[in-house]
Design a protein around this motif. Structure first.
Motif, PDB file in Angstrom:
ATOM      1  N   ARG A 259       0.751  -1.272   0.263  1.00 20.86           N
ATOM      2  CA  ARG A 259      -0.039  -0.099  -0.026  1.00 20.86           C
ATOM      3  C   ARG A 259       0.860   1.258  -0.029  1.00 20.86           C
ATOM      4  NH1 ARG A 259      -4.485  -1.708   4.660  1.00 20.86           N
ATOM      5  NH2 ARG A 259      -5.540  -3.125   3.264  1.00 20.86           N
ATOM      6  N   ASP A 260       1.884   1.340   0.739  1.00 23.13           N
ATOM      7  CA  ASP A 260       2.966   2.286   0.986  1.00 23.13           C
ATOM      8  C   ASP A 260       3.589   2.669  -0.558  1.00 23.13           C
ATOM      9  OD1 ASP A 260       2.307   2.726   3.518  1.00 23.13           O
ATOM     10  OD2 ASP A 260       3.983   1.895   4.256  1.00 23.13           O
ATOM     11  N   LEU A 261       3.861   1.636  -0.994  1.00 19.25           N
ATOM     12  CA  LEU A 261       4.362   1.600  -2.527  1.00 19.25           C
ATOM     13  C   LEU A 261       3.468   2.191  -3.461  1.00 19.25           C
ATOM     14  CD1 LEU A 261       6.865   1.076  -4.409  1.00 19.25           C
ATOM     15  CD2 LEU A 261       5.925  -0.905  -4.779  1.00 19.25           C
ATOM     16  N   TYR A 262       2.253   1.815  -3.343  1.00 21.17           N
ATOM     17  CA  TYR A 262       1.229   2.476  -4.245  1.00 21.17           C
ATOM     18  C   TYR A 262       0.978   3.833  -3.924  1.00 21.17           C
ATOM     19  CZ  TYR A 262      -3.423   3.436  -6.246  1.00 21.17           C
ATOM     20  OH  TYR A 262      -4.464   4.054  -6.881  1.00 21.17           O
ATOM     21  N   ARG A 263       0.875   3.938  -2.961  1.00 17.19           N
ATOM     22  CA  ARG A 263       0.540   5.516  -2.569  1.00 17.19           C
ATOM     23  C   ARG A 263       1.938   6.533  -2.918  1.00 17.19           C
ATOM     24  NH1 ARG A 263      -1.741   4.251   3.596  1.00 17.19           N
ATOM     25  NH2 ARG A 263      -3.746   3.527   2.870  1.00 17.19           N
ATOM     26  N   ARG A 265       3.924   5.911  -5.334  1.00 16.64           N
ATOM     27  CA  ARG A 265       3.754   6.102  -6.509  1.00 16.64           C
ATOM     28  C   ARG A 265       2.902   7.238  -7.184  1.00 16.64           C
ATOM     29  NH1 ARG A 265       8.792   4.924  -8.485  1.00 16.64           N
ATOM     30  NH2 ARG A 265       9.476   2.719  -8.113  1.00 16.64           N
ATOM     31  N   ARG A 266       1.758   7.108  -6.591  1.00 18.52           N
ATOM     32  CA  ARG A 266       0.718   8.039  -6.935  1.00 18.52           C
ATOM     33  C   ARG A 266       1.234   9.452  -6.501  1.00 18.52           C
ATOM     34  NH1 ARG A 266      -5.073   7.012  -4.428  1.00 18.52           N
ATOM     35  NH2 ARG A 266      -3.833   7.418  -2.470  1.00 18.52           N
ATOM     36  N   ALA A 267       1.833   9.434  -5.387  1.00 21.54           N
ATOM     37  CA  ALA A 267       2.156  10.755  -4.641  1.00 21.54           C
ATOM     38  C   ALA A 267       3.169  11.653  -5.517  1.00 21.54           C
ATOM     39  CB  ALA A 267       2.257  10.797  -3.136  1.00 21.54           C
ATOM     40  N   CYS A 339      13.304  17.225  -0.249  1.00 23.59           N
ATOM     41  CA  CYS A 339      12.637  16.833   1.047  1.00 23.59           C
ATOM     42  C   CYS A 339      11.463  16.227   1.159  1.00 23.59           C
ATOM     43  CB  CYS A 339      12.699  18.087   2.064  1.00 23.59           C
ATOM     44  SG  CYS A 339      14.023  18.893   2.411  1.00 23.59           S
ATOM     45  N   LEU A 340      10.448  16.973   0.398  1.00 29.48           N
ATOM     46  CA  LEU A 340       9.020  16.414   0.034  1.00 29.48           C
ATOM     47  C   LEU A 340       9.115  15.054  -0.492  1.00 29.48           C
ATOM     48  CD1 LEU A 340       5.947  16.882   0.181  1.00 29.48           C
ATOM     49  CD2 LEU A 340       6.158  17.940  -1.914  1.00 29.48           C
ATOM     50  N   ARG A 341       9.976  14.896  -1.610  1.00 29.05           N
ATOM     51  CA  ARG A 341      10.171  13.297  -2.069  1.00 29.05           C
ATOM     52  C   ARG A 341      10.543  12.167  -1.084  1.00 29.05           C
ATOM     53  NH1 ARG A 341      13.741  11.815  -7.390  1.00 29.05           N
ATOM     54  NH2 ARG A 341      12.793   9.664  -7.510  1.00 29.05           N
ATOM     55  N   SER A 342      11.406  12.887  -0.429  1.00 32.10           N
ATOM     56  CA  SER A 342      12.109  11.654   0.683  1.00 32.10           C
ATOM     57  C   SER A 342      11.284  11.458   1.941  1.00 32.10           C
ATOM     58  CB  SER A 342      13.471  12.149   1.302  1.00 32.10           C
ATOM     59  OG  SER A 342      13.101  13.471   1.937  1.00 32.10           O
ATOM     60  N   TRP A 343      10.371  12.602   1.994  1.00 32.37           N
ATOM     61  CA  TRP A 343       9.219  12.409   3.198  1.00 32.37           C
ATOM     62  C   TRP A 343       8.213  11.340   2.676  1.00 32.37           C
ATOM     63  CZ3 TRP A 343       8.577  13.130   8.327  1.00 32.37           C
ATOM     64  CH2 TRP A 343       7.188  13.104   8.662  1.00 32.37           C
ATOM     65  N   LEU A 344       7.719  11.508   1.381  1.00 29.78           N
ATOM     66  CA  LEU A 344       6.828  10.506   0.786  1.00 29.78           C
ATOM     67  C   LEU A 344       7.152   9.292   0.604  1.00 29.78           C
ATOM     68  CD1 LEU A 344       5.481  13.310  -1.949  1.00 29.78           C
ATOM     69  CD2 LEU A 344       4.497  12.579   0.291  1.00 29.78           C
ATOM     70  N   GLU A 345       8.419   9.113   0.550  1.00 28.42           N
ATOM     71  CA  GLU A 345       8.970   7.524   0.706  1.00 28.42           C
ATOM     72  C   GLU A 345       8.575   6.723   1.839  1.00 28.42           C
ATOM     73  OE1 GLU A 345      13.086   7.892  -0.138  1.00 28.42           O
ATOM     74  OE2 GLU A 345      12.923   8.438  -1.981  1.00 28.42           O
TER      75      GLU A 345
END
Length: 353
Positions: A259-263, A265-267, A339-345
């Motif tokens: 689920r985290d991977l799907y979210r 990728r979508r984010a 920073c936003l991208r690393s956080w969304l990971e």
């Protein structure tokens, strides 16, 4: 001090029962039979074997780890009690096969688990303090090499024994050694990533995603192993209650990672179009122009630059992408692009929530 007292008492009792057996019996064979048939003598000798195993473990700890940190000792106590209680539940399934061979295999299993736990803690510690001496890496490389060979040999031996002789107590040990082997592969992968990150001149933005994929693949392989073991035990023995929790936890962890991977990728899909660049007015209108993720100041491009549409859509991972560009979320909060991208990971929600 307590270990020294325990060792002195154990050694004295072991020497006493062996000396008594050889003085009261006429020959060597009769003395060995007496030691093997006497429950008291066997308990004393097994206790002596446990003390010897502890001494060997202490010596290997000094060689591969040196002094342990307080958190590592705490983790050892917590995990050891859980592993012992779990194995005691498993013994109820194989109670008809409980013998000296079972005790030796169980001691070996717990011995190896301890070194896997310590190795895992040390690799996680590398992320907190990446600068380590050469001796640290030499110790880790030798330890992981030894554990890899031992895990592979014991896991393959257990599986081969089941294949040739049918279901027995080796099912449990073959399963445990397979799980440890998969855990070691995860540790080795994370160690390699930490070394690469340590040698790179700039922070490695994509490291966390590689760690995520390693955990995802290992969770899947563990889940397959758990389910296979669960089915075999249910068919040939009874319901294995001791691994029901592990099956559930592993399954939930795997589903959550999917689920985290799907979210994620979508984010992160088309982040430039999804999240607009913050303007000077946006930053001046906020109470603080500091990115709360990296704690550094954010600087936007002038209005005439940010308002003009680009000739071509910027690539998210292109070589000329401005990773320090502030991005504005729909909720109004502003963060650096990287920073936003690393956080969304790790999380798919606003960091301020």
């Amino acid at each position: 001090m307590r270990l020294a007292i325990y060792g002195a008492v154990s050694t004295t009792l072991a020497c006493w029962v062996v000396f008594s057996a050889f003085t009261q019996r006429v020959n060597y064979y009769a003395a060995c039979v007496h030691l093997a048939k006497s429950n008291v003598c066997m308990m004393i000798l097994l206790n002596m074997g446990l003390y010897i195993a502890i001494i060997i473990g202490k010596a290997m700890q000094a060689i591969f780890f040196g002094p342990l940190r307080a958190i590592e000792v705490e983790h050892l106590y917590e995990r050891s009690w859980y592993a012992i209680s779990e194995t005691c539940l498993a013994m109820t399934i194989f109670r008809d096969e409980f013998n000296l061979h079972f005790v030796v295999l169980f001691t070996t299993l717990l011995f190896l688990k301890i070194f896997h736990w310590l190795c895992q803690d040390r690799v996680e510690f590398m992320e907190q303090a990446p600068a380590h001496r050469l001796t640290f890496h030499l110790r880790m490389l030798h330890l992981m090499s030894v554990l890899f060979i031992v895990d592979y040999y014991l896991a393959s031996t257990g599986i081969l024994s089941i294949w040739e002789h049918g279901p027995s107590m080796m099912i449990m040990f073959g399963f445990e050694y397979t799980i440890m082997f998969l855990t070691l592969l995860s540790i080795i992968g994370k160690y390699i990533l930490n070394v690469i990150d340590w040698q790179s001149e700039e922070p490695w933005e994509g490291k966390s995603m590689y760690v995520f994929y390693i955990d995802l693949v290992v969770d899947f392989l563990k889940l397959v192993t758990y389910v296979t073991f669960f089915v075999i035990i249910c068919i040939y023995y009874q319901l294995p209650l001791h691994i029901v929790r592990d099956v559930y936890v592993t399954f939930r962890s795997f589903i959550q990672k999917c689920r985290d991977l799907y979210r994620y990728r979508r984010a992160t899909r088309n982040m430039d179009q999804l999240y607009p660049n913050a303007t000077v007015e946006d930053l001046s209108g906020t109470n603080d122009s500091t990115c709360i993720i990296c704690r550094e100041d954010m600087h936007a491009n002038p209005p005439d630059i940010t308002s003009s549409p680009p000739q071509q859509p910027p690539q998210q991972d292109g070589p000329h992408h401005n990773y320090d560009q502030p991005k504005k979320l729909p909720c109004g909060h502003i963060f650096h692009f990287h920073c936003l991208r690393s956080w969304l990971e790790r999380q798919q929600t606003c960091p301020t929530w």
